[in-house]
Design a protein around this motif. Sequence first.
Motif, short mmCIF file in Angstrom:
data_model
loop_
_atom_site.label_atom_id
_atom_site.label_comp_id
_atom_site.label_asym_id
_atom_site.label_seq_id
_atom_site.Cartn_x
_atom_site.Cartn_y
_atom_site.Cartn_z
N PHE A 84 -3.04 -1.25 0.70
CA PHE A 84 -3.42 -1.38 -0.71
C PHE A 84 -2.74 -2.57 -1.34
O PHE A 84 -3.36 -3.31 -2.12
CB PHE A 84 -3.07 -0.10 -1.48
CG PHE A 84 -3.27 -0.23 -2.96
CD1 PHE A 84 -4.54 -0.21 -3.51
CD2 PHE A 84 -2.18 -0.42 -3.80
CE1 PHE A 84 -4.74 -0.37 -4.89
CE2 PHE A 84 -2.36 -0.58 -5.17
CZ PHE A 84 -3.63 -0.55 -5.71
N VAL A 85 -1.45 -2.78 -1.06
CA VAL A 85 -0.70 -3.86 -1.69
C VAL A 85 -1.33 -5.21 -1.37
O VAL A 85 -1.57 -6.02 -2.27
CB VAL A 85 0.77 -3.83 -1.23
CG1 VAL A 85 1.51 -5.06 -1.75
CG2 VAL A 85 1.46 -2.56 -1.73
N SER A 86 -1.60 -5.47 -0.10
CA SER A 86 -2.18 -6.76 0.27
C SER A 86 -3.58 -6.92 -0.30
O SER A 86 -3.97 -8.02 -0.74
CB SER A 86 -2.21 -6.91 1.80
OG SER A 86 -2.98 -5.88 2.39
N SER A 87 -4.34 -5.83 -0.34
CA SER A 87 -5.70 -5.90 -0.88
C SER A 87 -5.68 -6.13 -2.38
O SER A 87 -6.52 -6.88 -2.91
CB SER A 87 -6.46 -4.59 -0.57
OG SER A 87 -6.50 -4.36 0.82
N ALA A 88 -4.73 -5.51 -3.08
CA ALA A 88 -4.62 -5.70 -4.53
C ALA A 88 -4.21 -7.14 -4.85
O ALA A 88 -4.69 -7.73 -5.82
CB ALA A 88 -3.62 -4.71 -5.11
N ARG A 89 -3.33 -7.71 -4.05
CA ARG A 89 -2.94 -9.10 -4.26
C ARG A 89 -4.12 -10.03 -4.06
O ARG A 89 -4.30 -11.00 -4.80
CB ARG A 89 -1.79 -9.46 -3.31
CG ARG A 89 -0.44 -8.89 -3.74
CD ARG A 89 0.63 -9.15 -2.71
NE ARG A 89 1.92 -8.63 -3.14
CZ ARG A 89 2.93 -8.36 -2.31
NH1 ARG A 89 2.78 -8.56 -1.01
NH2 ARG A 89 4.06 -7.89 -2.79
N SER A 90 -4.93 -9.73 -3.07
CA SER A 90 -6.12 -10.54 -2.81
C SER A 90 -7.11 -10.45 -3.97
O SER A 90 -7.87 -11.38 -4.22
CB SER A 90 -6.82 -10.08 -1.52
OG SER A 90 -5.96 -10.24 -0.40
N ALA A 91 -7.08 -9.32 -4.71
CA ALA A 91 -7.99 -9.13 -5.85
C ALA A 91 -7.47 -9.84 -7.10
O ALA A 91 -8.15 -9.86 -8.13
CB ALA A 91 -8.17 -7.64 -6.13
N GLY A 92 -6.27 -10.43 -7.02
CA GLY A 92 -5.74 -11.19 -8.16
C GLY A 92 -4.67 -10.49 -8.96
O GLY A 92 -4.28 -10.98 -10.03
N LEU A 93 -4.14 -9.36 -8.46
CA LEU A 93 -3.10 -8.63 -9.18
C LEU A 93 -1.71 -9.11 -8.75
O LEU A 93 -1.48 -9.42 -7.59
CB LEU A 93 -3.23 -7.12 -8.90
CG LEU A 93 -4.47 -6.46 -9.50
CD1 LEU A 93 -4.81 -5.17 -8.78
CD2 LEU A 93 -4.25 -6.19 -10.98
N THR A 94 -0.79 -9.16 -9.70
CA THR A 94 0.58 -9.58 -9.41
C THR A 94 1.38 -8.38 -8.89
O THR A 94 0.95 -7.23 -8.97
CB THR A 94 1.27 -10.13 -10.66
OG1 THR A 94 1.43 -9.06 -11.61
CG2 THR A 94 0.45 -11.25 -11.29
N SER A 95 2.57 -8.65 -8.36
CA SER A 95 3.41 -7.58 -7.82
C SER A 95 3.78 -6.57 -8.90
O SER A 95 3.76 -5.36 -8.66
CB SER A 95 4.68 -8.17 -7.20
OG SER A 95 4.37 -8.97 -6.09
N SER A 96 4.12 -7.04 -10.09
CA SER A 96 4.49 -6.12 -11.17
C SER A 96 3.28 -5.29 -11.60
O SER A 96 3.43 -4.11 -11.94
CB SER A 96 5.07 -6.89 -12.36
OG SER A 96 4.13 -7.83 -12.85
N GLU A 97 2.10 -5.87 -11.60
CA GLU A 97 0.89 -5.12 -11.97
C GLU A 97 0.56 -4.08 -10.90
O GLU A 97 0.14 -2.97 -11.22
CB GLU A 97 -0.28 -6.09 -12.15
CG GLU A 97 -0.13 -6.97 -13.39
CD GLU A 97 -1.18 -8.07 -13.48
OE1 GLU A 97 -1.35 -8.65 -14.56
OE2 GLU A 97 -1.85 -8.35 -12.44
N ILE A 98 0.80 -4.41 -9.64
CA ILE A 98 0.57 -3.45 -8.55
C ILE A 98 1.53 -2.28 -8.68
O ILE A 98 1.15 -1.12 -8.50
CB ILE A 98 0.73 -4.15 -7.18
CG1 ILE A 98 -0.38 -5.19 -7.00
CG2 ILE A 98 0.69 -3.12 -6.05
CD1 ILE A 98 -0.20 -6.06 -5.78
N ASN A 99 2.79 -2.57 -9.01
CA ASN A 99 3.77 -1.50 -9.21
C ASN A 99 3.36 -0.58 -10.34
O ASN A 99 3.55 0.64 -10.27
CB ASN A 99 5.15 -2.10 -9.51
CG ASN A 99 5.82 -2.67 -8.26
OD1 ASN A 99 5.59 -2.18 -7.17
ND2 ASN A 99 6.64 -3.68 -8.44
N ALA A 100 2.80 -1.15 -11.41
CA ALA A 100 2.35 -0.35 -12.54
C ALA A 100 1.21 0.58 -12.12
O ALA A 100 1.15 1.74 -12.56
CB ALA A 100 1.90 -1.26 -13.69
N ILE A 101 0.31 0.09 -11.29
CA ILE A 101 -0.81 0.91 -10.81
C ILE A 101 -0.30 2.08 -9.97
O ILE A 101 -0.71 3.23 -10.14
CB ILE A 101 -1.78 0.05 -9.99
CG1 ILE A 101 -2.44 -1.00 -10.88
CG2 ILE A 101 -2.84 0.91 -9.30
CD1 ILE A 101 -3.20 -2.07 -10.12
#
Length: 441
Positions: free
Chosen positions: A197-214
């Motif tokens: 999920f983390v690598s896929s979310a980054r590919s979608a344009g989300l930052t690390s802090s935004e991924i943590n929030a999700i």
Amino acid sequence: MQQIARAVALAFNNLPRPHRVMLGSLTVVTLAVAVWRPYVYHQESSSPIVRSIELGKDDIRSLLPEASEPIDTATPQEEEAIPQDELDDKVASDQGLHEYVVSTGDTLSSILNQYGIDMGEISRLAQVDRELRGLKIGQQLSWTLTADGNLQSLTWEVSRRETRTYERSGNGFKMSRETQKGDWVNNVMKGTVGGSFVSSARSAGLTSSEINAIIKSMQWQIDFRKLKKGDEFAVLMSREMFDGKREQSQLVGVRLRSGGKDYYSIRAEDGKFYDRNGSGLAKGFLRFPTTRQFRVSSNFNPRRVNPVTGRIAPHRGVDFAMPQGTPVMAVGDGEVVVAKRSGAAGYYVALRHGRSYTTRYMHLKKLLVKSGQKVKRGDRIALSGNTGRSTGPHLHYEVWINNQAVNPLTAKLPRTEGLVGKDRSTFMAQVKEVTPQLRFD
């Protein structure tokens, strides 16, 4: 002899009263010295070594046998570390940063004190800005600590446009204020899970802090480590743009489809996340890990100091004195991440509840669960004991929130709740606006 005794008595009675008192006192002292003749040890050395140590009331208590953690040695955290994975990774700038969203009934002191921050520190902080005494629901606080557990800095997000920062300055704090003038723009980012999920979310344009929030917003619904290839996600993120650059962002809503089932997490005005019906997503916790409350033999103290060495030997949990073999329960739904014997901790269990909460249970006699096992609130996980570095039968219990130990007796623990009345009506109107934007096509 009798005549001599009578003569002495007659002479004594004829003396003035002050003289009789003085002579009587001298006689008593003389007899006492004659009877009590202690043996005096003569040391060969002419310069004896004397060491004097003054202990305060709290320090003396920590030296009692019931204090389970010897104060001359810090708890060996490396032996009891919780296994980490990709979802625990943080941005470098976020290391050591603690975050909290203000909820109902919260005050500055109640929030910071549960993390072991001294009330004197909190008072000095409030003197710099009295408006800190009026925190509002949904506002966010973040702070960092010094090596000895004192407050280094605190950031208060008053609103989307205003942020106040309080930095340590000498014995007090210095405040700075920042007002943003950018435009908030909503962005929808979609993706399909590939490797993780983390690598896929980054590919979608989300930052690390935004991924943590999700991950935090959906931690009670989904185990992100177990998402499968092909699972889909859609994220609505509100971002502030200033001179063409992204300054900050706020998660508005998430939709995740896994195994053909949809999961939603939508932010309300109180800063918490709910499902589409306004039901709370958090799973409730028990306050104590036993069926009844036992005596506290050693309190939470992240800045406990060895009175002899002067070194900090923190006590990151609470000790409950209890008979060996007392059933120990999971305080909330979760997964067993550690169940083993671990040096100073003895037999030891650690549970992970969602992604933000971890509880630890130490010095156990017997383990009733295994690593990787799922448990429910109230399940028996062990029997209390006296193993490891322990001076008496007891249970050492810890609660960690976002990798920070908190006081188990005062920490604000998750509870199952939902929105009602006007708050629910406002939220449902927001759901109708947000949900259509979380499409996968």
